[in-house]
Scaffold this active site. Structure first.
Site, short mmCIF file in Angstrom:
data_model
loop_
_atom_site.label_atom_id
_atom_site.label_comp_id
_atom_site.label_asym_id
_atom_site.label_seq_id
_atom_site.Cartn_x
_atom_site.Cartn_y
_atom_site.Cartn_z
N ARG A 1 9.21 -8.82 7.57
CA ARG A 1 8.24 -7.73 7.88
C ARG A 1 7.59 -8.28 9.31
O ARG A 1 6.77 -7.61 10.08
CB ARG A 1 7.25 -7.31 7.21
N CYS B 1 -2.64 -7.38 -2.72
CA CYS B 1 -2.11 -6.41 -1.52
C CYS B 1 -3.02 -5.24 -1.67
O CYS B 1 -3.21 -4.47 -0.52
CB CYS B 1 -0.76 -5.93 -2.04
N ASP C 1 2.35 4.29 1.01
CA ASP C 1 2.04 2.72 0.73
C ASP C 1 0.67 2.45 1.27
O ASP C 1 0.27 1.09 1.14
CB ASP C 1 3.12 1.80 1.53
N ARG D 1 4.88 2.63 7.78
CA ARG D 1 3.49 2.28 7.36
C ARG D 1 2.89 2.07 8.76
O ARG D 1 1.63 1.81 8.66
CB ARG D 1 3.51 0.76 6.82
N GLU E 1 -4.18 -4.42 2.40
CA GLU E 1 -4.10 -5.75 2.90
C GLU E 1 -3.12 -6.05 3.99
O GLU E 1 -3.38 -6.76 4.89
CB GLU E 1 -3.38 -6.80 1.67
N ASP E 2 -2.12 -5.13 3.94
CA ASP E 2 -1.08 -5.27 5.10
C ASP E 2 -1.50 -4.70 6.32
O ASP E 2 -0.80 -5.15 7.48
CB ASP E 2 0.04 -4.67 4.60
N HIS F 1 6.81 -10.88 1.15
CA HIS F 1 5.54 -11.56 1.95
C HIS F 1 5.41 -13.11 1.93
O HIS F 1 5.63 -13.71 0.63
CB HIS F 1 4.44 -10.84 1.97
#
Ligand code: CIR
Length: 259
Positions: free
Chosen positions: A135, A252, A65, A90, A70-71, A165
């Protein structure tokens, strides 16, 4: 009207393992990695055409991933806040981001047991809206984010339902205007802002990327596109189907910076 602006965009390549990316349960079809690489290239080209200088991180095949950069980090002015991704697979993605951004600005990190995905963070002016999703937990918002950011920032938790999200369901277009899919988040959190609705049948268009006068958005969202263009903004349609199969949208794959 004016969109948010940026000088640079952090992007991360598509790993060869992208077909094993985490996926929403009901998403049909398999991920075509070759097509994802092409779509990512078009995405990067579009960012460059909007005047952004790309900071490119290599893909890491250990993290399927990792292109969803962005995460992994939230940048507030000149502070990089490394997240604590909510998906255990992740968690290792933040190390490379820390090495790159650490040369450019101070870096702080969210610590366990808090979990936070960058896709849950929407910054508007001095307010940091944080989605409470599967998350991102309350410990991240109330105990850590607020402490790290200090009194200059207002942290506002926003419950999120039925989407991955917060930013799966809303986009800040600039000048106090938010694009919003109302049945997924409580739009009253955006009191004082102008809310433009995304029709339910165009839910996939709630996540757009508005930067430097352009709005990157998915194709086939004609009503949403017309609403955005009515604001005087230029829209740019980009097919990101392989990223959508993995639950991602237009924001993202980048982090916009002002350096
Ligand atoms: C995940 O489930 O974590 C990835 N497959 C998708 C992340 C999308 N991130 C985002 O929209 N900010």
């Amino acid at each position: 009207m004016r969109t948010p602006s940026g000088t640079h965009a952090l992007v991360r390549g598509v790993p060869r393992t992208f077909h094993r990316a985490l996926r929403p349960a009901e998403t049909p079809g398999s991920i075509d990695v070759g097509r994802a690489v092409e779509q990512h290239r078009s995405y990067c080209d579009a960012l460059e055409r909007l005047g952004l200088i790309l900071l490119r991180l290599e893909a890491d095949d250990r993290y399927p991933d990792c292109a969803f950069v962005e995460d992994t980090v939230v940048v507030l002015d000149q502070l990089a806040l490394l997240t604590a991704p909510g998906a255990p697979s992740r968690r290792g993605e933040t190390a490379a981001v820390e090495r790159l951004l650490g040369d450019l600005m101070p870096v702080r990190a969210i610590q366990a047991p808090a979990t936070l995905d960058g896709g849950d963070v929407l910054v508007i002016g001095d307010t940091v809206f944080v989605g409470l999703s599967t998350r991102t937990n309350l410990a991240a918002t109330t105990q850590q984010l607020a402490t790290i950011t200090g009194p200059a920032w207002r942290v506002v938790p926003v419950p999120v339902h039925g989407v991955l999200h917060l930013k799966s369901a809303c986009t800040y277009l600039g000048d106090d205007v938010v694009l919003c899919l109302r049945n997924r988040i409580d739009a009253s959190a955006f009191g004082g802002l102008r809310v433009i609705e995304v029709p339910a049948e165009e839910a996939h268009a709630a996540n757009c990327l508005a930067v430097n006068g352009g709005v990157l958005m998915p194709p086939s969202a004609h009503r949403t596109r017309a609403r955005i263009e009515r604001l005087g903004l230029e829209t740019i349609e980009l097919e990101m189907s392989e990223f959508a199969r993995a639950g991602g949208g237009l924001t993202c794959c980048s982090v916009i910076l002002r350096l």
